[in-house]
Design an enzyme around this catalytic site. Sequence first.
Site, PDB file in Angstrom:
ATOM      1  N   GLN A 274       2.198  -5.939  -3.304  1.00 17.34           N
ATOM      2  CA  GLN A 274       2.555  -6.330  -1.747  1.00 17.34           C
ATOM      3  C   GLN A 274       3.855  -5.130  -1.523  1.00 17.34           C
ATOM      4  O   GLN A 274       3.905  -4.144  -2.190  1.00 17.34           O
ATOM      5  CB  GLN A 274       2.485  -7.411  -1.433  1.00 17.34           C
ATOM      6  CG  GLN A 274       1.330  -8.395  -1.156  1.00 17.34           C
ATOM      7  CD  GLN A 274       0.652  -8.830  -2.506  1.00 17.34           C
ATOM      8  OE1 GLN A 274       1.281  -9.695  -3.252  1.00 17.34           O
ATOM      9  NE2 GLN A 274      -0.388  -8.411  -2.579  1.00 17.34           N
TER      10      GLN A 274
ATOM     11  N   GLY B  73      -4.566  -4.414  -3.815  1.00 16.58           N
ATOM     12  CA  GLY B  73      -5.415  -3.228  -4.266  1.00 16.58           C
ATOM     13  C   GLY B  73      -4.563  -2.181  -4.562  1.00 16.58           C
ATOM     14  O   GLY B  73      -3.872  -1.431  -3.652  1.00 16.58           O
ATOM     15  N   HIS B  74      -4.745  -1.817  -5.934  1.00 16.27           N
ATOM     16  CA  HIS B  74      -3.792  -0.724  -6.391  1.00 16.27           C
ATOM     17  C   HIS B  74      -4.755   0.269  -6.755  1.00 16.27           C
ATOM     18  O   HIS B  74      -5.483   0.285  -7.773  1.00 16.27           O
ATOM     19  CB  HIS B  74      -2.830  -1.187  -7.328  1.00 16.27           C
ATOM     20  CG  HIS B  74      -1.865  -2.122  -6.881  1.00 16.27           C
ATOM     21  ND1 HIS B  74      -1.108  -2.909  -7.860  1.00 16.27           N
ATOM     22  CD2 HIS B  74      -1.860  -2.620  -5.752  1.00 16.27           C
ATOM     23  CE1 HIS B  74      -0.203  -3.729  -7.162  1.00 16.27           C
ATOM     24  NE2 HIS B  74      -0.624  -3.708  -5.886  1.00 16.27           N
TER      25      HIS B  74
ATOM     26  N   LYS C 143       1.758   2.000  -5.066  1.00 18.08           N
ATOM     27  CA  LYS C 143       2.433   1.472  -6.472  1.00 18.08           C
ATOM     28  C   LYS C 143       1.604   1.813  -7.580  1.00 18.08           C
ATOM     29  O   LYS C 143       2.054   2.036  -8.616  1.00 18.08           O
ATOM     30  CB  LYS C 143       2.527  -0.056  -6.323  1.00 18.08           C
ATOM     31  CG  LYS C 143       3.587  -0.447  -5.063  1.00 18.08           C
ATOM     32  CD  LYS C 143       3.793  -1.885  -4.885  1.00 18.08           C
ATOM     33  CE  LYS C 143       2.464  -2.514  -4.319  1.00 18.08           C
ATOM     34  NZ  LYS C 143       2.184  -2.165  -2.975  1.00 18.08           N
TER      35      LYS C 143
ATOM     36  N   ASP D 297       0.941  -1.119  -0.074  1.00 17.27           N
ATOM     37  CA  ASP D 297       0.062   0.062   0.139  1.00 17.27           C
ATOM     38  C   ASP D 297       0.696   1.374  -0.009  1.00 17.27           C
ATOM     39  O   ASP D 297       0.424   2.319   0.768  1.00 17.27           O
ATOM     40  CB  ASP D 297      -0.794  -0.032   1.318  1.00 17.27           C
ATOM     41  CG  ASP D 297      -1.898  -1.103   1.269  1.00 17.27           C
ATOM     42  OD1 ASP D 297      -2.097  -1.691   0.107  1.00 17.27           O
ATOM     43  OD2 ASP D 297      -2.362  -1.728   2.424  1.00 17.27           O
TER      44      ASP D 297
HETATM   45  P1  GDP Z   1      -0.645   0.309  -3.569  1.00 16.50           P
HETATM   46  O1  GDP Z   1      -1.338  -0.984  -3.095  1.00 16.50           O
HETATM   47  O2  GDP Z   1       0.896   0.205  -3.243  1.00 16.50           O
HETATM   48  O3  GDP Z   1      -0.885   0.716  -4.907  1.00 16.50           O
HETATM   49  O4  GDP Z   1      -1.550   1.386  -2.724  1.00 16.50           O
HETATM   50  P2  GDP Z   1      -2.919   1.619  -2.206  1.00 16.50           P
HETATM   51  O5  GDP Z   1      -3.747   1.944  -3.478  1.00 16.50           O
HETATM   52  O6  GDP Z   1      -3.348   0.382  -1.601  1.00 16.50           O
HETATM   53  O7  GDP Z   1      -3.119   2.779  -1.199  1.00 16.50           O
HETATM   54  C1  GDP Z   1      -2.385   4.091  -1.581  1.00 16.50           C
HETATM   55  C2  GDP Z   1      -3.413   5.223  -1.017  1.00 16.50           C
HETATM   56  O8  GDP Z   1      -2.968   6.351  -0.975  1.00 16.50           O
HETATM   57  C3  GDP Z   1      -4.447   5.314  -2.188  1.00 16.50           C
HETATM   58  O9  GDP Z   1      -5.748   5.487  -1.655  1.00 16.50           O
HETATM   59  C4  GDP Z   1      -4.136   6.214  -3.181  1.00 16.50           C
HETATM   60  O10 GDP Z   1      -4.981   6.853  -3.896  1.00 16.50           O
HETATM   61  C5  GDP Z   1      -3.375   7.116  -2.073  1.00 16.50           C
HETATM   62  N1  GDP Z   1      -2.055   8.022  -2.502  1.00 16.50           N
HETATM   63  C6  GDP Z   1      -1.164   7.588  -3.432  1.00 16.50           C
HETATM   64  N2  GDP Z   1      -0.405   8.338  -3.384  1.00 16.50           N
HETATM   65  C7  GDP Z   1      -0.510   9.436  -2.837  1.00 16.50           C
HETATM   66  C8  GDP Z   1      -0.137  10.743  -2.221  1.00 16.50           C
HETATM   67  O11 GDP Z   1       1.066  11.227  -2.645  1.00 16.50           O
HETATM   68  N3  GDP Z   1      -0.925  11.519  -1.468  1.00 16.50           N
HETATM   69  C9  GDP Z   1      -1.894  11.217  -1.028  1.00 16.50           C
HETATM   70  N4  GDP Z   1      -2.704  11.979  -0.090  1.00 16.50           N
HETATM   71  N5  GDP Z   1      -2.395   9.945  -1.280  1.00 16.50           N
HETATM   72  C10 GDP Z   1      -1.815   8.882  -2.024  1.00 16.50           C
HETATM   73  P1  IMO Z   2      -0.941  -4.231  -2.034  1.00 15.65           P
HETATM   74  O1  IMO Z   2      -0.437  -4.692  -3.471  1.00 15.65           O
HETATM   75  C1  IMO Z   2      -1.146  -4.455   2.035  1.00 15.65           C
HETATM   76  C2  IMO Z   2      -1.032  -8.707   3.881  1.00 15.65           C
HETATM   77  C3  IMO Z   2      -2.587  -9.086   4.456  1.00 15.65           C
HETATM   78  C4  IMO Z   2      -1.915  -9.948   5.593  1.00 15.65           C
HETATM   79  C5  IMO Z   2      -0.624 -10.618   4.724  1.00 15.65           C
HETATM   80  C6  IMO Z   2      -1.273 -12.148   4.090  1.00 15.65           C
HETATM   81  O2  IMO Z   2      -2.144  -3.617  -2.337  1.00 15.65           O
HETATM   82  O3  IMO Z   2       0.214  -3.296  -1.441  1.00 15.65           O
HETATM   83  P2  IMO Z   2      -2.614 -12.660   1.973  1.00 15.65           P
HETATM   84  O4  IMO Z   2      -4.026 -12.356   1.686  1.00 15.65           O
HETATM   85  O5  IMO Z   2      -1.733 -11.939   1.184  1.00 15.65           O
HETATM   86  O6  IMO Z   2      -2.424 -14.235   2.318  1.00 15.65           O
HETATM   87  O7  IMO Z   2      -2.262 -11.811   3.519  1.00 15.65           O
HETATM   88  O8  IMO Z   2      -0.239  -9.904   3.852  1.00 15.65           O
HETATM   89  N1  IMO Z   2      -1.308  -7.965   2.453  1.00 15.65           N
HETATM   90  C7  IMO Z   2      -1.140  -6.940   2.033  1.00 15.65           C
HETATM   91  N2  IMO Z   2      -1.052  -5.665   2.862  1.00 15.65           N
HETATM   92  N3  IMO Z   2      -1.058  -4.378   0.698  1.00 15.65           N
HETATM   93  C8  IMO Z   2      -1.244  -5.490   0.074  1.00 15.65           C
HETATM   94  O9  IMO Z   2      -1.185  -5.381  -1.329  1.00 15.65           O
HETATM   95  C9  IMO Z   2      -1.279  -6.781   0.661  1.00 15.65           C
HETATM   96  N4  IMO Z   2      -1.694  -8.071   0.368  1.00 15.65           N
HETATM   97  C10 IMO Z   2      -1.654  -8.831   1.357  1.00 15.65           C
HETATM   98  O10 IMO Z   2      -3.105  -8.075   5.050  1.00 15.65           O
HETATM   99  O11 IMO Z   2      -1.205  -9.408   6.675  1.00 15.65           O
HETATM  100 MG    MG Z   3      -3.001  -1.531  -1.811  1.00 14.68          MG
END
Ligand code: GDP
Ligand code: IMO
Ligand code: MG
Length: 428
Positions: A224, A40-41, A16, A13
Amino acid sequence: MSSLVVIGSQWGDEGKGKIVDYLASRADIVARFQGGANAGHTVVVEGTQFILHQIPSGIIFPQPECVIGNGVVIDPAGFIEERENLNKRGIKTAGRIKISGKAHMLLSYHKVMDQEREASRGKGKIGTTGRGIGPAYEDKIARNGVRVMDFHNPDKLRAKILENAGLNNKILQAIGSQVVLDGQAIAEEVLSYRDTFLELETDVSLFLYEGLARGKKLLIEGAQGLMLDVDHGTYPYVTSSNTSIGGAFAGLGLGPKAIEIVLGVIKAYTTRVGNGPLPTELKNKEGEKLRELGAEYGATTGRPRRCGWFDAVVTRYSKRINGLTGLAVTKLDVLDTLDEIKICNAYQWRGKTLTEFPFDPDVLEQCEPVYEVHKGWKTETSGITDYDSLPAAARKYLARISEIMDCPIRLVSVGVQRDQIINCGTDF
Ligand code: GDP
Ligand code: IMO
Ligand code: MG
């Protein structure tokens, strides 16, 4: 340069999805190499939010071809739903997606096993996403898996599913679950996806090899983050794949020289969702404040993310394991209103100062972070598009992260939108 991999360098999270979307404007191909729908991207374009689980985040831009490698465990029903949702929302997917025939399929029984096993674990719960990831990779490694290429032989596919459902029923009974799997029904459902998957099936390794030879630009999207890597993360509180650089080669069938740039994505602070150690976690009002400011709730499960200060011991470890050549720092804007911002640059453990990440979880649990304190900039950064216009204290904070990690910063993200980004010189 023509190939770049984006690697999460904390606990997932990191943002990416946003970084991949930004770089996708220059890419011909965007490829995922591991994980599955646990990812979840998030991509936000002109106020519209997309959350990608299995389809590479490059799909939002109209031109790149999107590839799912052999290292991914693909949930066929989830994939079809995700693709339909994108189409409904005006994102053209037809003719743009390819899936490796060697990719393993994640079926409904994997989700059942994941959820039922977590329920039976009690206190030792990993806190998985419940998407079936662990059981799907277990079947792969145990050589019981069902692959996309198995659609060529429906009888063999049906027999494998029936056998696996039978085995899983015995395990479910042993752990006291009330669930009984209907192997026949599962097999029929999976076979209903046959035409779709045979149409998308590709020799991904060959496709990428030939593409790179013809000068195509390849962007690789990690899911991840390093600390969830099954080998290098905080085992057993990890996911079941290699999220680090090695996974990219194995999960796409690439040779070691096929990737030129390794871009580590780091949040300007730290978060984690699920259980397991998190040395800089703030279990107080400060942590809650970071959660609210950063809207830190899981993109896949909606769970609140645990929040803490930036941990440079972790990100330095990521630089080493992944061979990071550059950094993308995200969510800098989240820190805009804080008086003070801390960086952990070492841990204290039994009177010793540790500057390298200790992989023994018992040691890690006893580590106390050692902080250096930085002055906040107390200025909004979300509208800034060039590095020199950032407040001096923000530049100092970023420079310190770059110095501690001995790695140059290439991108700084200052908001959720595609254009809220500062490019400090990517050579992709
Ligand atoms: P990922 O799994 O690495 O793609 O990240 P996620 O999408 O799960 O979580 C990142 C969250 O931060 C999302 O809600 C994005 O919309 C948000 N986000 C990404 N870059 C920025 C930033 O520079 N500033 C803020 N405030 N939010 C951001
Ligand atoms: P993105 O790509 C954050 C965490 C789960 C749990 C552990 C194992 O959005 O960054 P799993 O379902 O993979 O067997 O769970 O890994 N986890 C993540 N945490 N971002 C993710 O993906 C994750 N995918 C799995 O919360 O701790
Ligand atoms: Mg994510």
